[in-house]
Write a protein that holds these residues in place. Structure first.
Motif, PDB file in Angstrom:
ATOM      1  N   VAL A  34       0.841  -1.198   0.000  1.00  0.00           N
ATOM      2  CA  VAL A  34       0.000   0.000   0.000  1.00  0.00           C
ATOM      3  C   VAL A  34       0.875   1.247   0.000  1.00  0.00           C
ATOM      4  CG1 VAL A  34      -1.703   1.317   1.306  1.00  0.00           C
ATOM      5  CG2 VAL A  34      -1.891  -1.180   1.176  1.00  0.00           C
ATOM      6  N   GLN A  35       0.602   2.145  -0.954  1.00  0.00           N
ATOM      7  CA  GLN A  35       1.368   3.391  -1.091  1.00  0.00           C
ATOM      8  C   GLN A  35       0.364   4.523  -1.366  1.00  0.00           C
ATOM      9  OE1 GLN A  35       4.631   3.727  -0.738  1.00  0.00           O
ATOM     10  NE2 GLN A  35       5.356   1.612  -0.780  1.00  0.00           N
ATOM     11  N   ILE A  36      -0.324   4.972  -0.334  1.00  0.00           N
ATOM     12  CA  ILE A  36      -1.440   5.894  -0.519  1.00  0.00           C
ATOM     13  C   ILE A  36      -0.983   7.244  -1.073  1.00  0.00           C
ATOM     14  CG2 ILE A  36      -3.258   7.178   0.668  1.00  0.00           C
ATOM     15  CD1 ILE A  36      -3.542   4.803   2.574  1.00  0.00           C
ATOM     16  N   ILE A  37      -0.068   7.896  -0.399  1.00  0.00           N
ATOM     17  CA  ILE A  37       0.344   9.256  -0.798  1.00  0.00           C
ATOM     18  C   ILE A  37       0.974   9.272  -2.189  1.00  0.00           C
ATOM     19  CG2 ILE A  37       1.758  11.246  -0.214  1.00  0.00           C
ATOM     20  CD1 ILE A  37      -0.665  10.769   1.614  1.00  0.00           C
ATOM     21  N   SER A  82     -14.489   7.070 -12.837  1.00  0.00           N
ATOM     22  CA  SER A  82     -14.168   6.310 -11.626  1.00  0.00           C
ATOM     23  C   SER A  82     -14.605   4.851 -11.760  1.00  0.00           C
ATOM     24  CB  SER A  82     -14.846   6.945 -10.405  1.00  0.00           C
ATOM     25  OG  SER A  82     -14.351   8.248 -10.171  1.00  0.00           O
ATOM     26  N   LEU A  83     -15.789   4.634 -12.341  1.00  0.00           N
ATOM     27  CA  LEU A  83     -16.302   3.270 -12.516  1.00  0.00           C
ATOM     28  C   LEU A  83     -15.377   2.425 -13.379  1.00  0.00           C
ATOM     29  CD1 LEU A  83     -20.159   3.818 -13.019  1.00  0.00           C
ATOM     30  CD2 LEU A  83     -19.056   2.571 -11.158  1.00  0.00           C
ATOM     31  N   THR A  84     -14.994   2.959 -14.528  1.00  0.00           N
ATOM     32  CA  THR A  84     -14.202   2.149 -15.448  1.00  0.00           C
ATOM     33  C   THR A  84     -12.729   2.080 -15.051  1.00  0.00           C
ATOM     34  OG1 THR A  84     -14.174   4.108 -16.890  1.00  0.00           O
ATOM     35  CG2 THR A  84     -15.697   2.332 -17.468  1.00  0.00           C
ATOM     36  N   LEU A  85     -12.238   3.084 -14.353  1.00  0.00           N
ATOM     37  CA  LEU A  85     -10.870   2.999 -13.847  1.00  0.00           C
ATOM     38  C   LEU A  85     -10.753   1.831 -12.871  1.00  0.00           C
ATOM     39  CD1 LEU A  85      -7.986   3.896 -13.114  1.00  0.00           C
ATOM     40  CD2 LEU A  85      -8.996   5.595 -11.574  1.00  0.00           C
ATOM     41  N   MET A  86     -11.630   1.798 -11.881  1.00  0.00           N
ATOM     42  CA  MET A  86     -11.564   0.747 -10.871  1.00  0.00           C
ATOM     43  C   MET A  86     -11.895  -0.619 -11.462  1.00  0.00           C
ATOM     44  SD  MET A  86     -10.645   2.289  -8.071  1.00  0.00           S
ATOM     45  CE  MET A  86     -10.987   0.982  -6.885  1.00  0.00           C
ATOM     46  N   THR A  87     -12.984  -0.688 -12.228  1.00  0.00           N
ATOM     47  CA  THR A  87     -13.424  -1.962 -12.789  1.00  0.00           C
ATOM     48  C   THR A  87     -12.416  -2.494 -13.795  1.00  0.00           C
ATOM     49  OG1 THR A  87     -15.729  -1.289 -12.522  1.00  0.00           O
ATOM     50  CG2 THR A  87     -15.291  -3.152 -13.987  1.00  0.00           C
ATOM     51  N   PHE A 151       1.682  -1.466 -16.101  1.00  0.00           N
ATOM     52  CA  PHE A 151       2.761  -1.762 -15.159  1.00  0.00           C
ATOM     53  C   PHE A 151       2.516  -3.028 -14.344  1.00  0.00           C
ATOM     54  CE2 PHE A 151       2.809   2.757 -16.013  1.00  0.00           C
ATOM     55  CZ  PHE A 151       4.124   2.929 -16.404  1.00  0.00           C
ATOM     56  N   GLN A 152       1.381  -3.698 -14.580  1.00  0.00           N
ATOM     57  CA  GLN A 152       1.095  -4.973 -13.928  1.00  0.00           C
ATOM     58  C   GLN A 152       1.397  -4.908 -12.424  1.00  0.00           C
ATOM     59  OE1 GLN A 152       3.400  -7.802 -16.235  1.00  0.00           O
ATOM     60  NE2 GLN A 152       1.853  -7.885 -17.843  1.00  0.00           N
ATOM     61  N   LEU A 153       0.705  -4.018 -11.750  1.00  0.00           N
ATOM     62  CA  LEU A 153       0.932  -3.810 -10.322  1.00  0.00           C
ATOM     63  C   LEU A 153       0.594  -5.068  -9.527  1.00  0.00           C
ATOM     64  CD1 LEU A 153      -0.605  -0.234  -9.864  1.00  0.00           C
ATOM     65  CD2 LEU A 153       1.768  -0.864 -10.316  1.00  0.00           C
ATOM     66  N   PRO A 154       1.316  -5.333  -8.458  1.00  0.00           N
ATOM     67  CA  PRO A 154       1.021  -6.507  -7.626  1.00  0.00           C
ATOM     68  C   PRO A 154      -0.345  -6.379  -6.955  1.00  0.00           C
ATOM     69  CG  PRO A 154       2.632  -5.090  -6.557  1.00  0.00           C
ATOM     70  CD  PRO A 154       2.461  -4.561  -7.942  1.00  0.00           C
ATOM     71  N   SER A 155      -0.965  -7.515  -6.699  1.00  0.00           N
ATOM     72  CA  SER A 155      -2.303  -7.515  -6.107  1.00  0.00           C
ATOM     73  C   SER A 155      -2.299  -7.036  -4.661  1.00  0.00           C
ATOM     74  CB  SER A 155      -2.911  -8.927  -6.177  1.00  0.00           C
ATOM     75  OG  SER A 155      -2.072  -9.868  -5.517  1.00  0.00           O
ATOM     76  N   ASP A 156      -1.150  -7.140  -3.998  1.00  0.00           N
ATOM     77  CA  ASP A 156      -1.046  -6.697  -2.607  1.00  0.00           C
ATOM     78  C   ASP A 156      -1.252  -5.180  -2.521  1.00  0.00           C
ATOM     79  OD1 ASP A 156      -0.501  -6.547   0.100  1.00  0.00           O
ATOM     80  OD2 ASP A 156       1.669  -6.398  -0.206  1.00  0.00           O
ATOM     81  N   GLY A 157      -2.355  -4.782  -1.900  1.00  0.00           N
ATOM     82  CA  GLY A 157      -2.655  -3.359  -1.743  1.00  0.00           C
ATOM     83  C   GLY A 157      -3.199  -2.689  -2.986  1.00  0.00           C
ATOM     84  N   LEU A 158      -3.544  -3.475  -4.024  1.00  0.00           N
ATOM     85  CA  LEU A 158      -3.957  -2.888  -5.294  1.00  0.00           C
ATOM     86  C   LEU A 158      -5.218  -2.046  -5.162  1.00  0.00           C
ATOM     87  CD1 LEU A 158      -3.609  -2.579  -8.327  1.00  0.00           C
ATOM     88  CD2 LEU A 158      -4.860  -4.732  -8.633  1.00  0.00           C
ATOM     89  N   ALA A 159      -6.237  -2.552  -4.457  1.00  0.00           N
ATOM     90  CA  ALA A 159      -7.502  -1.819  -4.350  1.00  0.00           C
ATOM     91  C   ALA A 159      -7.295  -0.467  -3.657  1.00  0.00           C
ATOM     92  CB  ALA A 159      -8.538  -2.658  -3.599  1.00  0.00           C
ATOM     93  N   VAL A 160      -6.537  -0.470  -2.577  1.00  0.00           N
ATOM     94  CA  VAL A 160      -6.274   0.780  -1.843  1.00  0.00           C
ATOM     95  C   VAL A 160      -5.467   1.740  -2.707  1.00  0.00           C
ATOM     96  CG1 VAL A 160      -5.164   1.800   0.176  1.00  0.00           C
ATOM     97  CG2 VAL A 160      -6.405  -0.365   0.395  1.00  0.00           C
ATOM     98  N   ASN A 161      -4.483   1.217  -3.411  1.00  0.00           N
ATOM     99  CA  ASN A 161      -3.667   2.070  -4.281  1.00  0.00           C
ATOM    100  C   ASN A 161      -4.507   2.668  -5.412  1.00  0.00           C
ATOM    101  OD1 ASN A 161      -1.332   1.653  -2.804  1.00  0.00           O
ATOM    102  ND2 ASN A 161      -0.638  -0.066  -4.068  1.00  0.00           N
ATOM    103  N   PHE A 165      -5.149   6.504  -6.189  1.00  0.00           N
ATOM    104  CA  PHE A 165      -4.910   7.081  -7.513  1.00  0.00           C
ATOM    105  C   PHE A 165      -6.142   7.845  -7.989  1.00  0.00           C
ATOM    106  CE2 PHE A 165      -5.155   6.778 -12.158  1.00  0.00           C
ATOM    107  CZ  PHE A 165      -3.923   7.308 -12.532  1.00  0.00           C
ATOM    108  N   ASN A 166      -7.311   7.236  -7.792  1.00  0.00           N
ATOM    109  CA  ASN A 166      -8.556   7.888  -8.218  1.00  0.00           C
ATOM    110  C   ASN A 166      -8.802   9.165  -7.428  1.00  0.00           C
ATOM    111  OD1 ASN A 166     -10.996   7.590  -9.979  1.00  0.00           O
ATOM    112  ND2 ASN A 166     -12.028   7.682  -8.003  1.00  0.00           N
ATOM    113  N   LEU A 167      -8.502   9.142  -6.125  1.00  0.00           N
ATOM    114  CA  LEU A 167      -8.629  10.352  -5.308  1.00  0.00           C
ATOM    115  C   LEU A 167      -7.686  11.435  -5.843  1.00  0.00           C
ATOM    116  CD1 LEU A 167      -9.618  11.935  -2.856  1.00  0.00           C
ATOM    117  CD2 LEU A 167      -7.867  10.765  -1.484  1.00  0.00           C
ATOM    118  N   GLY A 168      -6.488  11.037  -6.205  1.00  0.00           N
ATOM    119  CA  GLY A 168      -5.553  11.994  -6.781  1.00  0.00           C
ATOM    120  C   GLY A 168      -6.068  12.578  -8.083  1.00  0.00           C
ATOM    121  N   VAL A 169      -6.679  11.742  -8.908  1.00  0.00           N
ATOM    122  CA  VAL A 169      -7.280  12.222 -10.156  1.00  0.00           C
ATOM    123  C   VAL A 169      -8.322  13.289  -9.870  1.00  0.00           C
ATOM    124  CG1 VAL A 169      -8.789  11.560 -12.075  1.00  0.00           C
ATOM    125  CG2 VAL A 169      -6.804  10.145 -11.513  1.00  0.00           C
ATOM    126  N   GLU A 170      -9.160  13.031  -8.856  1.00  0.00           N
ATOM    127  CA  GLU A 170     -10.206  14.009  -8.519  1.00  0.00           C
ATOM    128  C   GLU A 170      -9.606  15.304  -7.986  1.00  0.00           C
ATOM    129  OE1 GLU A 170     -12.841  13.074  -9.780  1.00  0.00           O
ATOM    130  OE2 GLU A 170     -12.166  10.992  -9.908  1.00  0.00           O
TER     131      GLU A 170
END
Length: 222
Positions: A34-37, A82-87, A151-161, A165-170
């Protein structure tokens, strides 16, 4: 607006084709957990520097006068991307990045054409603008998803990341909207606004055609 069009004309095809800067690329390739910031920052930077998204937003906001309308249209766009980014990322929906970005370019053409009254003039009817913003927002979200999927991000912490990212976009979108609305509202005070509006939306269409052409070129040569 004119600066953005000139930027498109002088930018290489490789940069246009979904690239991110080297520091962001290195971070995403080596990211773990997880890398929130950092993801908030990357999302905000992508939106602020994402001229395809900004050009579309310029068109959407150009003739909106009421704060309520601005909030409604921005909310429709936000919901869509937001819907299609996450999905797109979480469900691993694979779409061709060049074709998605070409559709994003088409969204810019559409909005410039709509603002110039093209639909009413040639077809006698304007498409529902709210539905159009939502639908194109979905494609913009897939465009964002393709950047992350690369970039094929690892599944560990992917949803939070992704949420970060989406919050940063907003946040980036909010920052960009402040400057866009300020510029448009200032120009509305001048008698030259109508000429400015025609020139700007014509430039929007030109930029959209450039985006579509570059992305389709990338698709056929890749």
């Amino acid at each position: 607006m004119c600066f953005l069009v000139m930027l498109l004309a002088t930018t290489s095809l490789e940069v246009m084709a979904h690239g991110v800067d080297e520091s962001t690329r290195n971070f995403l390739l080596n990211n773990t957990g997880v890398q929130i910031i950092p993801f908030i920052y990357i999302g905000a930077k992508h939106m602020v520097t994402g001229y395809d998204h900004l050009l579309f937003l310029v068109g959407v906001l150009f003739f909106l006068h009421k704060s309520r309308d601005v909030l409604l249209y921005v909310s429709m766009f936000t919901l869509g991307h937001s819907l299609t980014l996450m999905t797109g990322v979480l469900a691993n929906i694979q779409v061709n990045a060049y074709l998605i970005d070409a559709i994003i370019g088409l969204s810019v053409i559409y909005k410039g054409f709509d603002n110039l009254g093209g639909f009413k003039h040639f077809f006698g009817k304007q498409p529902n603008p709210k539905q159009a913003v939502l639908i194109f927002g979905l494609f913009h979200g897939f465009g964002l998803a393709t950047k992350i999927q690369e970039f094929q991000l690892p599944s560990d912490g992917l949803a939070v990341n992704l949420l970060s990212f989406n919050l940063g976009v907003e946040l980036g979108q909010f920052l960009a909207l402040m400057f866009i609305l300020l510029a448009i509202n200032v120009w509305r005070q001048f008698d030259s606004f109508n000429k400015f509006a025609t020139a700007t939306n014509t430039a929007l269409m030109s930029a959209g055609f450039m985006l579509v052409g570059m992305q389709l070129t990338g698709y056929f040569v890749s």
